[in-house]
Design an enzyme around this catalytic site. Sequence first.
Site, mmCIF file in Angstrom:
data_model
loop_
_atom_site.group_PDB
_atom_site.id
_atom_site.type_symbol
_atom_site.label_atom_id
_atom_site.label_comp_id
_atom_site.label_asym_id
_atom_site.label_seq_id
_atom_site.Cartn_x
_atom_site.Cartn_y
_atom_site.Cartn_z
ATOM 1 N N ARG A 235 0.840 -1.197 0.000
ATOM 2 C CA ARG A 235 0.000 0.000 0.000
ATOM 3 C C ARG A 235 0.876 1.249 0.000
ATOM 4 O O ARG A 235 1.863 1.318 0.752
ATOM 5 C CB ARG A 235 -0.892 0.031 1.244
ATOM 6 C CG ARG A 235 -2.102 -0.892 1.184
ATOM 7 C CD ARG A 235 -3.108 -0.452 0.110
ATOM 8 N NE ARG A 235 -4.296 -1.271 0.052
ATOM 9 C CZ ARG A 235 -4.464 -2.337 -0.738
ATOM 10 N NH1 ARG A 235 -3.493 -2.737 -1.534
ATOM 11 N NH2 ARG A 235 -5.604 -3.007 -0.745
ATOM 12 N N GLU A 264 -3.511 7.407 -6.026
ATOM 13 C CA GLU A 264 -3.611 6.543 -7.211
ATOM 14 C C GLU A 264 -4.837 6.947 -8.022
ATOM 15 O O GLU A 264 -5.936 6.941 -7.454
ATOM 16 C CB GLU A 264 -3.718 5.076 -6.783
ATOM 17 C CG GLU A 264 -2.446 4.578 -6.135
ATOM 18 C CD GLU A 264 -2.558 3.155 -5.585
ATOM 19 O OE1 GLU A 264 -3.638 2.552 -5.675
ATOM 20 O OE2 GLU A 264 -1.552 2.664 -5.064
ATOM 21 N N HIS A 284 -0.568 -0.071 -9.691
ATOM 22 C CA HIS A 284 -1.274 -0.970 -8.754
ATOM 23 C C HIS A 284 -1.802 -2.202 -9.506
ATOM 24 O O HIS A 284 -3.005 -2.496 -9.491
ATOM 25 C CB HIS A 284 -2.420 -0.232 -8.045
ATOM 26 C CG HIS A 284 -2.784 -0.869 -6.728
ATOM 27 N ND1 HIS A 284 -3.056 -0.166 -5.592
ATOM 28 C CD2 HIS A 284 -2.894 -2.179 -6.379
ATOM 29 C CE1 HIS A 284 -3.347 -0.992 -4.607
ATOM 30 N NE2 HIS A 284 -3.247 -2.238 -5.061
HETATM 31 C C1 DGY Z 1 -5.657 -6.098 -2.903
HETATM 32 O O1 DGY Z 1 -5.800 -7.305 -3.024
HETATM 33 O O2 DGY Z 1 -6.010 -5.474 -1.905
HETATM 34 C C2 DGY Z 1 -5.056 -5.402 -4.078
HETATM 35 O O3 DGY Z 1 -4.475 -4.209 -3.725
HETATM 36 C C3 DGY Z 1 -6.072 -5.211 -5.182
HETATM 37 O O4 DGY Z 1 -7.125 -4.416 -4.717
#
Ligand code: DGY
Length: 327
Positions: A235, A264, A284
């Site tokens: 993250r 993002e 991402h």
């Molecule tokens: C997650 O699995 O949380 C990824 O970031 C995709 O949303």
Amino acid sequence: MAKPRVFTSCEIDFAHATLQLLERSGYELIYRDPLPGWPDAQTRANLPGMQALLAGSERLAADTLDLADSLRIIARNGVGYDKVDLEECTRRGIMVTNTPGAMADAVADLAFALLLALVRQISVGDRFIKAGGYEVAMGEDLSAMTLGLVGCGRIGAEVVRRALGFKMRVLVCDPWVDPARLKEMGATPSGLDELLAQADAVTLHTPLTHENRDLVNARFLGAMKRGSYLINTARGGLVDEPALIAALRSGHLAGAGLDCQVSEPPKGVSLELVQLENVVATPHSGSKTLAARKRMALMAAQSIVDCLEGRVPEHLVNKEVLKRLGK
Ligand code: DGY
């Protein structure tokens, strides 16, 4: 009787098993265009009366939940639920589920792709050759490097497997995992300071919580080895981006591989970060493989079916909601 309605902004048109499951179970699936902005007019119009959300990475807090007067479940199409206000959902009797493990291979692959891109100068070489050049700086052997993992759940465990396959030495800092289990995996359990002092590359595999926001701050970065790399496929909020920019500009860090940013798509400081020469960034896309996305969608849809048919979904995150629901 009207069909229960499921709302989603996730790309799941390719996930045939998921679509069949929802259809077979008698639900109406309503797509929201993956528009920027949430909750937009389309969402506002659809949330009242909606029983289930197959949720992407939208922020789901009281203001949105106020519109969703019939909502029984938020099934995240992913593992992280940092954008969902769990307490608020629990208070309102809404189940929240996720899809652990479904994307572990895909994210671990991307962490290694970013690491290799940096260590072997792949994007620099690519830029050079396309511009007519034929030079690239010297790379390093992964087999001579130590990888440090901060966090070692399902994705971390896959990263450890890959690192050992590349003959790396692997240190893991994760207070929630039994050190004996880490040793069994072939990793060395480590404290954070020790890991930062020894790792040639540090990779983050921990969920974002209130406690670890900005974990990778100036102190953390200063404790990393000079010339080391940071990989983040977890993250953006784990990283204090101005501090990382400073560490990359000064050369203290050799590079960063970033699949996630604080904002993002990246704007402002996040954009400045991804534009640095020694950053390799992706949008991402850690879980963005067909197999992973199919598994995620099916797990999320199964949770919806379980909840709406009165069963407790296997991957329920806010277990306290069961008391609230009298289960
Ligand atoms: C997650 O699995 O949380 C990824 O970031 C995709 O949303």
